[in-house]
Write an enzyme that holds these catalytic residues in place. Structure first.
Site, PDB file in Angstrom:
ATOM      1  N   GLY A 164       0.824  -1.207   0.000  1.00  0.00           N
ATOM      2  CA  GLY A 164       0.000   0.000   0.000  1.00  0.00           C
ATOM      3  C   GLY A 164       0.852   1.248   0.000  1.00  0.00           C
ATOM      4  O   GLY A 164       2.069   1.189   0.223  1.00  0.00           O
ATOM      5  N   GLN A 183       3.082   9.970   1.547  1.00  0.00           N
ATOM      6  CA  GLN A 183       4.414   9.400   1.294  1.00  0.00           C
ATOM      7  C   GLN A 183       5.044   9.914   0.007  1.00  0.00           C
ATOM      8  O   GLN A 183       6.246   9.756  -0.190  1.00  0.00           O
ATOM      9  CB  GLN A 183       4.340   7.865   1.246  1.00  0.00           C
ATOM     10  CG  GLN A 183       4.041   7.244   2.596  1.00  0.00           C
ATOM     11  CD  GLN A 183       3.913   5.744   2.489  1.00  0.00           C
ATOM     12  OE1 GLN A 183       2.859   5.227   2.149  1.00  0.00           O
ATOM     13  NE2 GLN A 183       4.989   5.029   2.752  1.00  0.00           N
ATOM     14  N   CYS A 235       7.696  -0.571   5.909  1.00  0.00           N
ATOM     15  CA  CYS A 235       7.105   0.636   5.325  1.00  0.00           C
ATOM     16  C   CYS A 235       8.057   1.179   4.269  1.00  0.00           C
ATOM     17  O   CYS A 235       9.267   1.242   4.513  1.00  0.00           O
ATOM     18  CB  CYS A 235       6.871   1.678   6.419  1.00  0.00           C
ATOM     19  SG  CYS A 235       6.176   3.219   5.815  1.00  0.00           S
ATOM     20  N   LEU A 236       7.532   1.567   3.122  1.00  0.00           N
ATOM     21  CA  LEU A 236       8.370   2.126   2.052  1.00  0.00           C
ATOM     22  C   LEU A 236       9.055   3.409   2.511  1.00  0.00           C
ATOM     23  O   LEU A 236      10.083   3.783   1.961  1.00  0.00           O
ATOM     24  CB  LEU A 236       7.525   2.393   0.800  1.00  0.00           C
ATOM     25  CG  LEU A 236       6.926   1.127   0.155  1.00  0.00           C
ATOM     26  CD1 LEU A 236       5.934   1.502  -0.935  1.00  0.00           C
ATOM     27  CD2 LEU A 236       8.021   0.235  -0.411  1.00  0.00           C
ATOM     28  N   HIS A 254      -2.297   0.349   8.463  1.00  0.00           N
ATOM     29  CA  HIS A 254      -0.981   0.967   8.293  1.00  0.00           C
ATOM     30  C   HIS A 254      -1.086   2.229   7.424  1.00  0.00           C
ATOM     31  O   HIS A 254      -0.549   3.289   7.787  1.00  0.00           O
ATOM     32  CB  HIS A 254      -0.037  -0.063   7.657  1.00  0.00           C
ATOM     33  CG  HIS A 254       1.337   0.438   7.367  1.00  0.00           C
ATOM     34  ND1 HIS A 254       2.459  -0.047   8.001  1.00  0.00           N
ATOM     35  CD2 HIS A 254       1.784   1.387   6.501  1.00  0.00           C
ATOM     36  CE1 HIS A 254       3.531   0.585   7.542  1.00  0.00           C
ATOM     37  NE2 HIS A 254       3.149   1.459   6.626  1.00  0.00           N
ATOM     38  N   GLU A 255      -1.810   2.125   6.305  1.00  0.00           N
ATOM     39  CA  GLU A 255      -1.912   3.283   5.393  1.00  0.00           C
ATOM     40  C   GLU A 255      -2.740   4.414   6.009  1.00  0.00           C
ATOM     41  O   GLU A 255      -2.414   5.586   5.848  1.00  0.00           O
ATOM     42  CB  GLU A 255      -2.498   2.863   4.043  1.00  0.00           C
ATOM     43  CG  GLU A 255      -1.664   1.863   3.259  1.00  0.00           C
ATOM     44  CD  GLU A 255      -0.186   2.207   3.170  1.00  0.00           C
ATOM     45  OE1 GLU A 255       0.149   3.406   3.106  1.00  0.00           O
ATOM     46  OE2 GLU A 255       0.637   1.277   3.195  1.00  0.00           O
ATOM     47  N   HIS A 271      -0.753   6.589   8.232  1.00  0.00           N
ATOM     48  CA  HIS A 271       0.035   7.618   7.525  1.00  0.00           C
ATOM     49  C   HIS A 271      -0.753   8.929   7.425  1.00  0.00           C
ATOM     50  O   HIS A 271      -0.179  10.020   7.516  1.00  0.00           O
ATOM     51  CB  HIS A 271       0.394   7.147   6.114  1.00  0.00           C
ATOM     52  CG  HIS A 271       1.617   6.285   6.040  1.00  0.00           C
ATOM     53  ND1 HIS A 271       2.866   6.721   6.421  1.00  0.00           N
ATOM     54  CD2 HIS A 271       1.791   5.009   5.614  1.00  0.00           C
ATOM     55  CE1 HIS A 271       3.753   5.741   6.229  1.00  0.00           C
ATOM     56  NE2 HIS A 271       3.119   4.695   5.761  1.00  0.00           N
TER      57      HIS A 271
HETATM   58 NI    NI Z   1       4.023   2.846   5.344  1.00  0.00          NI
END
Ligand code: NI
Length: 182
Positions: free
Chosen positions: A46, A51, A96-97, A138-139, A142
């Site tokens: 995701g 981000q 996480c990216l 998780h998303e 953010h």
């Molecule tokens: Ni993340």
């Protein structure tokens, strides 16, 4: 649509709160397209607009490649998402990216219902469990400026961030070597 650069911790833009989208228009659809192209390029479950430095409340989640044997897409494009029901608890290893190179186990709700606007501005109510439920939580974190390691106990958080600093230093070192190579 362009592939966008992903912000990484400790970029303070990741700590802001996303702004609700007043109307799903072509500009919002272009943002969703960029999120999809960027996620498909880099690979992951995701991605939140935060981000890529866009403070609008938009996220995508696609766990298809990990949960379907044929790798079928299960793309969710969510504008102004809100979790309206939760049930159970699950411990899941997350990465996480925006925090590349490390992962940790985080406690999440096992099942949930999320409401959001889709790319046509229609209200959607979606039930999720397993990896998809974890990725949605998780998303959505953010959008509140929360990173998964914020949810760890003090010691585990410290160890995860030490590993992250080490991973960052190694990446920088490798980049330096590449630059100085003939
Ligand atoms: Ni993340």
């Amino acid at each position: 649509m362009p592939i966008r650069e992903i912000l990484t911790h400790p970029d303070q833009r990741l700590r802001r709160t996303a702004a609700a989208v007043p109307r799903v228009d072509d500009d919002v659809r272009a943002l969703l397209d960029d999120l999809v192209d960027t996620l498909r390029d880099i690979g992951g479950a995701g991605l939140a607009a935060m981000q890529i430095g866009d403070m609008r409340a938009a996220v995508i989640v696609d766990v298809g490649r990990r949960t379907h044997p044929e790798g079928k897409s299960t793309l969710l494009e969510m504008v102004n998402p809100v979790i309206v029901e939760r049930a159970g608890h699950v411990l899941w290893r997350e990465g996480c990216l925006s925090v590349p190179g490390v992962s940790a186990e985080v406690e999440r709700s096992a099942r949930l219902v999320v409401e959001y606007l889709d790319r046509d501005g229609q209200i959607v109510r979606h039930s999720a469990e397993g990896l998809e439920a974890v990725a949605i939580q998780h998303e959505l974190d953010h959008l509140d400026g929360v990173l998964y390691f914020d949810r760890l106990g003090a010691l585990e958080q410290k160890l995860t961030l030490q590993d992250y600093d080490r991973a960052c230093a190694e990446r920088t070192g490798r980049a330096g070597e590449t630059e100085s190579a003939p």
